[in-house]
Design a protein around this motif. Structure first.
Motif, PDB file in Angstrom:
ATOM      1  N   THR A  79      21.832  31.762  29.938  1.00  0.00           N
ATOM      2  CA  THR A  79      20.700  32.349  30.657  1.00  0.00           C
ATOM      3  C   THR A  79      21.038  32.613  32.116  1.00  0.00           C
ATOM      4  O   THR A  79      20.746  33.686  32.652  1.00  0.00           O
ATOM      5  N   LEU A  80      21.678  31.640  32.781  1.00  0.00           N
ATOM      6  CA  LEU A  80      22.040  31.834  34.183  1.00  0.00           C
ATOM      7  C   LEU A  80      23.062  32.960  34.338  1.00  0.00           C
ATOM      8  O   LEU A  80      23.002  33.737  35.293  1.00  0.00           O
ATOM      9  N   SER A  81      23.998  33.059  33.392  1.00  0.00           N
ATOM     10  CA  SER A  81      24.984  34.140  33.440  1.00  0.00           C
ATOM     11  C   SER A  81      24.299  35.489  33.271  1.00  0.00           C
ATOM     12  O   SER A  81      24.620  36.465  33.970  1.00  0.00           O
ATOM     13  N   ALA A  82      23.347  35.567  32.350  1.00  0.00           N
ATOM     14  CA  ALA A  82      22.626  36.820  32.118  1.00  0.00           C
ATOM     15  C   ALA A  82      21.801  37.213  33.340  1.00  0.00           C
ATOM     16  O   ALA A  82      21.768  38.386  33.742  1.00  0.00           O
ATOM     17  N   VAL A 105      12.628  32.537  31.033  1.00  0.00           N
ATOM     18  CA  VAL A 105      13.594  33.238  31.887  1.00  0.00           C
ATOM     19  C   VAL A 105      12.976  33.513  33.252  1.00  0.00           C
ATOM     20  O   VAL A 105      13.623  33.360  34.293  1.00  0.00           O
ATOM     21  N   ALA A 106      11.706  33.911  33.260  1.00  0.00           N
ATOM     22  CA  ALA A 106      11.019  34.157  34.530  1.00  0.00           C
ATOM     23  C   ALA A 106      10.929  32.868  35.350  1.00  0.00           C
ATOM     24  O   ALA A 106      11.080  32.890  36.577  1.00  0.00           O
ATOM     25  N   ALA A 107      10.694  31.729  34.691  1.00  0.00           N
ATOM     26  CA  ALA A 107      10.609  30.450  35.407  1.00  0.00           C
ATOM     27  C   ALA A 107      11.952  30.094  36.043  1.00  0.00           C
ATOM     28  O   ALA A 107      12.011  29.663  37.202  1.00  0.00           O
ATOM     29  N   ILE A 108      13.047  30.274  35.291  1.00  0.00           N
ATOM     30  CA  ILE A 108      14.378  30.011  35.848  1.00  0.00           C
ATOM     31  C   ILE A 108      14.662  30.987  36.988  1.00  0.00           C
ATOM     32  O   ILE A 108      15.211  30.615  38.028  1.00  0.00           O
ATOM     33  N   GLY A 109      14.267  32.246  36.808  1.00  0.00           N
ATOM     34  CA  GLY A 109      14.468  33.240  37.861  1.00  0.00           C
ATOM     35  C   GLY A 109      13.740  32.884  39.140  1.00  0.00           C
ATOM     36  O   GLY A 109      14.265  33.060  40.243  1.00  0.00           O
ATOM     37  N   ALA A 110      12.526  32.361  39.009  1.00  0.00           N
ATOM     38  CA  ALA A 110      11.757  31.966  40.197  1.00  0.00           C
ATOM     39  C   ALA A 110      12.447  30.805  40.910  1.00  0.00           C
ATOM     40  O   ALA A 110      12.530  30.781  42.148  1.00  0.00           O
ATOM     41  N   ALA A 111      12.941  29.814  40.145  1.00  0.00           N
ATOM     42  CA  ALA A 111      13.651  28.691  40.758  1.00  0.00           C
ATOM     43  C   ALA A 111      14.938  29.158  41.431  1.00  0.00           C
ATOM     44  O   ALA A 111      15.301  28.675  42.508  1.00  0.00           O
ATOM     45  N   ALA A 112      15.631  30.105  40.799  1.00  0.00           N
ATOM     46  CA  ALA A 112      16.850  30.654  41.390  1.00  0.00           C
ATOM     47  C   ALA A 112      16.541  31.366  42.704  1.00  0.00           C
ATOM     48  O   ALA A 112      17.267  31.221  43.700  1.00  0.00           O
ATOM     49  N   THR A 113      15.452  32.114  42.735  1.00  0.00           N
ATOM     50  CA  THR A 113      15.046  32.805  43.960  1.00  0.00           C
ATOM     51  C   THR A 113      14.728  31.802  45.063  1.00  0.00           C
ATOM     52  O   THR A 113      15.076  32.008  46.232  1.00  0.00           O
ATOM     53  N   ASP A 114      14.078  30.700  44.699  1.00  0.00           N
ATOM     54  CA  ASP A 114      13.764  29.673  45.696  1.00  0.00           C
ATOM     55  C   ASP A 114      15.040  29.070  46.281  1.00  0.00           C
ATOM     56  O   ASP A 114      15.109  28.799  47.486  1.00  0.00           O
ATOM     57  N   LEU A 115      16.064  28.847  45.432  1.00  0.00           N
ATOM     58  CA  LEU A 115      17.335  28.321  45.940  1.00  0.00           C
ATOM     59  C   LEU A 115      17.959  29.310  46.924  1.00  0.00           C
ATOM     60  O   LEU A 115      18.479  28.911  47.970  1.00  0.00           O
TER      61      LEU A 115
END
Length: 358
Positions: free
Chosen positions: A175-178, A252-262
């Motif tokens: 998921t992170l790679s995608a 995927v949207a939840a992981i994307g939001a956390a990635a954006t916060d980082l």
């Protein structure tokens, strides 16, 4: 006569206080009924947050606290140089002199950790594979840290091959790679840009490889990764255009939001500090709060957390809402008026009883 006049004025004042208090409470209750989503706490604005942290740091950043923290960093193995430098910055900002003997120990420890022998082994390893480094070694070796999608193509290919051959699939890596490659751009919903979510996803992959994720954050990400990937659909992928069908929108949207916060944390501080802050992040809500704190405090974020502690710093980011303050003021006024009425009634009954006895 004057005493009786004062009592009448006081009694009238109590009646006014009681009426105002009832109005405040009733209005608050009606607002809650109309909008149940209202909460007693609201987030402070950036300027208000900074002011609250400055006030707390003025009390907490004592010479003893600074000394104790630095002593702790020096005794750790490996030494936490990023946190130590952040606390030194706090001391400098606050005009707190570091004890000369402690300063000599800091210098000696740095010389030891950055010696030619230490750097020959550690830095060579770091330059070849940054994930094999500790976060302090990246500082000692001056290793550039960037959140780039290096390895994301390999991550997608490897997990796709695992699925095709019936081997376990690392759904979080997939998921992170995608996300890092933008393969899920159509379903990742974030408040940031495409660059932010891609870079943040690459940062999460790097942090995972360096074992910097807190247990809580890693559990959350692993659960989201499992929910994000449809393994059956993954086995049917033949072309890159098939990839979006593999992923479920919400996780995927939840992981994307956390990635954006980082990424927001890294922008407000720097990538190494952002990675060092990750052990303080236990879930997606923590990631959002850390992004807000970093936006308000910038490079001072890590030093503030080390001095105050994460829980206290995060509490400073919220305050009682105006509605909650009105409700509490109304309730307090009603209680005060009721107590005064009770005392007044008690005194009247007592005086009446004494007159009957006499």
């Amino acid at each position: 006569m004057a005493g009786r006049g004062l009592r009448l004025i006081a009694r009238a004042g109590l009646h006014v206080l009681f009426v105002i208090s009832v109005v405040l409470v009733v209005r608050g209750v009606l607002e809650l009924r109309e909008n149940p989503a209202l909460t007693p706490y609201v987030e402070r604005g950036e300027a208000e947050f900074r002011a609250a942290v400055d006030a707390a740091m003025a009390r907490a950043a004592t010479p003893q606290r600074i000394h104790t923290l630095i002593e702790g960093y020096l005794t750790e193995t490996p030494r936490d140089w990023i946190a130590l430098r952040a606390v030194e910055d706090v001391a400098a900002e606050r005009g707190i002199p570091v004890d000369p003997a402690l300063a000599l120990r800091i210098s000696a420890a740095w010389d030891e950790d950055s010696s030619m022998l230490a750097k020959t082994t550690a830095c060579g390893r770091c330059m070849f594979d940054v994930e094999s480094c500790s976060i302090s070694e990246t500082l000692i070796c001056n290793v550039p840290i960037s959140f780039t999608p290096v390895g994301d193509v390999a991550g997608l290919a490897q997990e796709g091959l695992n699925a095709a051959r019936g081997r376990p699939v690392d759904t979080l890596n997939l998921t992170l790679s995608a996300i890092g490659l933008g393969a899920t751009a159509a379903i990742v919903v974030t408040e940031g840009s495409s660059l932010a979510v891609k870079a943040g996803a690459s940062g999460l992959k790097l942090a995972r490889g360096m074992r910097l994720l807190s247990p809580g954050m890693e559990r959350w990400l692993l659960r989201m990764g499992d929910e994000a990937v449809d393994i059956a659909a993954l086995k049917q992928v033949r072309w890159p255009t098939d990839l979006p069908r593999v992923f479920n929108r919400a996780p995927v949207a939840a992981i994307g939001a956390a990635a954006t916060d980082l990424w927001r944390v890294a922008e407000a501080t720097d990538p190494k500090t952002a990675l060092r802050l990750l052990p303080h992040i236990d879930d997606a809500n923590d990631a959002r709060r850390m992004a807000r704190a970093s936006a308000a405090l910038g490079p001072r974020t890590l030093g503030s957390i080390e001095v105050l502690g994460k829980a206290r710093l995060m509490r400073l980011g919220i305050r009682l809402s105006d509605l909650a303050q009105e409700l509490f003021a109304g309730l307090a006024g009603m209680v005060a008026a009721a107590i005064s009425f009770a005392k007044s009634l008690g005194l009247r009954l007592l005086r009446g009883g004494m007159r009957r006895l006499t």
